[in-house]
Design an enzyme around this catalytic site. Structure first.
Site, PDB file in Angstrom:
ATOM      1  N   ASP A 292       0.926  -1.301   0.119  1.00 40.04           N
ATOM      2  CA  ASP A 292       0.220  -0.009  -0.064  1.00 40.04           C
ATOM      3  C   ASP A 292       0.883   1.400   0.037  1.00 40.04           C
ATOM      4  OD1 ASP A 292      -2.359  -1.259  -0.127  1.00 40.04           O
ATOM      5  OD2 ASP A 292      -2.520  -1.484   2.120  1.00 40.04           O
TER       6      ASP A 292
ATOM      7  N   TYR B 154      -9.599  -0.065   1.998  1.00 41.40           N
ATOM      8  CA  TYR B 154      -9.230   0.135   3.442  1.00 41.40           C
ATOM      9  C   TYR B 154      -8.923   1.406   3.741  1.00 41.40           C
ATOM     10  CZ  TYR B 154      -8.623  -4.110   6.172  1.00 41.40           C
ATOM     11  OH  TYR B 154      -8.952  -5.046   6.991  1.00 41.40           O
ATOM     12  N   GLU B 155      -9.072   2.068   5.034  1.00 37.49           N
ATOM     13  CA  GLU B 155      -8.617   3.318   5.583  1.00 37.49           C
ATOM     14  C   GLU B 155      -7.413   2.810   6.296  1.00 37.49           C
ATOM     15  OE1 GLU B 155     -11.692   3.067   4.550  1.00 37.49           O
ATOM     16  OE2 GLU B 155     -11.524   4.896   3.231  1.00 37.49           O
TER      17      GLU B 155
ATOM     18  N   HIS C  87      -1.755  -7.784   7.712  1.00 39.36           N
ATOM     19  CA  HIS C  87      -1.389  -6.427   7.248  1.00 39.36           C
ATOM     20  C   HIS C  87      -0.052  -6.042   8.016  1.00 39.36           C
ATOM     21  CE1 HIS C  87      -5.418  -4.900   6.197  1.00 39.36           C
ATOM     22  NE2 HIS C  87      -5.820  -5.889   7.150  1.00 39.36           N
TER      23      HIS C  87
HETATM   24 NI    NI Z   1      -7.652  -6.577   7.311  1.00 41.96          NI
END
Ligand code: NI
Length: 636
Positions: free
Chosen positions: A302, A386-387, A438
């Site tokens: 990301d 996602y944030e 993540h």
């Molecule tokens: Ni997640």
């Protein structure tokens, strides 16, 4: 190029590029005879000055403002790395590379979605599923990774995944069109291939979150809670310099990392003591743990593949912080070099966080308590579904805390009627949230009382029998991590492990080195196998701690260009040199993993999950730095 005069307003070498400076850098690049008609601006960032320049800078000194520009040339697929002096109006470096793919940019998301929706083969694939209205189709441009398919080395591509609205503006993540991947070429904006493996039912259950779509039922039993600071906040902002009580730091920004924290010092008596030179979230990777062919290749970087700075929210649109807030604007450049403002991208405010310390002596009727505040510098980026909220907390007791808040939508997948999966959690009859992790890697260019630093690992161990007559004794066991190989470490809660960055030049009143310890929070390791693609591409995830000697070009733990890379770059490559990291200018890289086996409560919008770490003074001060906190005048 020299006829263009630069609009320099910076008063410090680390000041973020202004919109005018960014515009000028774009103009200078476009004015070059090397600039081609199919070149896209992928990023325009401050060309950060070297440390000696920053440390030696005195107010009023001349500043050479530079921009670091990355271009992608659609004519031949080459990438161009350019350093341009805005001050002098010249490019001082222009390197052409043919072996890398830069991060995706926003224009590519928009153009590729339009191209896919216009493709006849895509229409046919959607028609098989009963979908004919392309206005209801939503496409997420997932980076392609590298799995040995020749299409990955011959093209700049995405593997697009598809969702469909039931009606405009509803939650499309409730309706994944799974079983197919669209491989699109980002250079020519064409569909190269549609891997259509399985026709699944289109999920028909809604799950809404947005106002106007979701149920209007809200709680009514909440009374107002106001944060009032009648005399304003206790911090001052002067350009990019931020001062709050004893803390002094500079806010920086890159299109890739978003917020950067620069030159952090703490004033201790008359002494201005450095702690950190530069800190940022340098990479993050989200490996999915589902073997289905559409999900198995979801491995987004990301930071390095999408650019958190380019995807930052304008906090003008929400209510993300409370109290007396000072916002800083940011900006990014579109593919044609147009500068786009992100108003109120960075939020600066202070918070009450409970008590700092307390003691009651009943015998003498004494009771003292002090409340604790922290300064918060933060931003929020939206990366597709996602944030990520990135928060840096500076406390009155000398602590620095990095907190990352994860929220937003699950990137959903679909199931056949009656089907279940072990590799995700069912959210509806035909929808599930796939298992994933993540990983965040924070780069900490440390400067604890100067640049001569070492890293010490401290485990707590039981005393050996000859020193342990009552069986109770334990002590800290410190090991200096002298080389890069020795400094590849993992957390170990069983020995209460922490790492301490110590000064080799300064000692406290007990004669031991001053230091800050890095205290881990939640963490885990990847579950991908040794021979997986992501093992090579995000090698940084396999250690929680890495230490490298400072090198200005070592900024990105998975390499400068993780997009479509085969891997091996970044931390694993650098540390293979096994350089000395003792008593030197060093960089600490801390990796933390959040394991996400989704639950029903994560749907339709996931309540914040929080992960982070703390840098805590450990022998840095001679006594508690919080003793001078004033008593509160609001307690009765
Ligand atoms: Ni997640």
């Amino acid at each position: 190029m020299t006829d263009l005069i630069a609009p320099i307003t910076a008063t410090h070498p680390l000041d973020r590029l202004s919109e005018a400076e960014t515009t000028r850098a774009v103009e200078l690049v476009k004015a070059s005879e090397r600039f081609g008609g199919r070149m896209r601006f992928m990023s325009v960032d401050l060309g950060e000055p070297d440390k000696a320049t920053v440390i030696g800078f005195g107010e009023g000194d001349s500043i050479d403002r530079c921009a670091a520009v990355v271009l992608f040339d659609g004519a031949d697929g080459s990438t161009h790395e350019i350093t341009v002096s805005i001050t002098n109006g010249v490019a001082t470096r222009w390197d052409r590379r043919t072996d890398v793919q830069p991060a995706l940019v926003v224009d590519e998301f928009i153009e590729s979605e339009a191209a896919i929706k216009a493709d006849a083969g895509f229409h046919a694939a959607m028609a098989k599923r009963g979908i004919t209205d392309m206005d209801l189709v939503t496409i997420d441009a997932w980076t392609a990774g590298n799995y040995g398919d020749p299409i990955e080395s011959d093209h700049r591509i995405i593997r697009a995944l598809v969702w469909v609205h039931d009606r405009p503006g509803d939650n499309h993540y409730a309706r994944p069109i799974d079983g197919l991947m669209v491989i699109a070429d980002l250079t020519d904006m064409t569909v190269l291939r549609i891997d259509d493996e399985r026709v699944l039912p289109v999920p028909d259950e809604s799950s809404e979150w947005a106002s106007g779509h979701a149920s209007e039922t809200v709680r009514t039993d909440i009374k107002p809670l106001e944060i009032i600071q009648p005399e304003g906040p206790s911090f001052t902002v002067d350009g990019d310099r931020l001062r709050w009580q004893k803390w002094d730091l500079r806010v920086g920004w890159t299109s890739r990392e978003g917020l950067v924290i620069n030159t952090v010092t703490y004033t201790d008596g008359d002494d201005v003591r450095p702690v950190l030179y530069r800190a940022s979230l340098a990479e993050m990777t989200v490996p999915y743990g589902d073997p289905s062919s559409t999900q198995a290749r979801k491995n987004a970087f990301d930071v390095g593949e999408y650019g958190l700075g380019m995807l930052a929210n304008s906090l003008a649109l929400g209510c993300d912080c409370l109290g007396e807030i000072h916002y800083l604007d940011a900006h990014f450049t579109t593919a044609d070099g147009t500068v786009v403002a992100i108003p109120q991208a960075i939020c600066i405010h202070e918070e009450d966080v409970g008590i700092s310390w307390k003691h009651t002596n009943v015998r003498h009727d004494q009771s003292e308590v002090r409340r604790l505040r922290r300064l918060v510098v933060s931003f929020i980026a939206t990366v597709g579904n996602y944030e990520y909220g990135i928060y840096w907390h500076f406390y009155q007791d000398g602590r620095i805390e990095n907190e990352i808040k994860l929220t937003g939508m699950l990137s959903t997948a679909a199931l056949d009627t009656g089907e279940d999966t072990a590799y995700g959690t069912k959210l509806g009859e035909h929808v599930y949230g796939p298992n994933h992790q993540h990983f965040f890697c924070t780069r900490l260019d440390m400067a604890v009382d100067g640049f001569a630093n070492s890293v010490v690992e401290v485990d707590t161990v039981a005393a050996p029998p000859e020193e342990n007559p009552y069986g109770n004794a334990f002590r800290g066991q410190a090991t200096v991590l002298s080389t890069e190989a020795q400094a590849k470490r993992r957390i170990d809660p069983n020995v209460a492990r922490y790492w301490k960055v110590i000064s080799n030049e300064r000692t406290n009143r007990m004669g031991t080195p001053t230091g800050y310890k890095l205290m881990a929070g939640e963490n885990c390791l990847p579950f991908a196998t040794e021979d997986s693609s992501i093992r090579a591409r995000a090698g940084y995830m396999w250690n929680h701690l890495w230490v490298t000697p400072f090198a200005p070009d070592e900024r990105h733990p998975a390499g400068d260009y993780p997009n479509q890379s085969a891997g091996g770059e970044g931390l694993p490559a650098w540390t293979a040199q096994d350089r000395n990291v003792e008593n030197t200018d060093l960089v600490v890289w801390y990796t933390m993993g959040h394991n996400h086996l989704p639950s029903l409560e994560d749907w339709p919008v996931m309540p914040v999950a929080s992960i982070g770490f703390t840098l805590k003074p450990t022998g840095f001060f001679d006594a508690s730095p919080a003793m001078d906190l004033p008593p509160s005048n609001h307690c009765h």
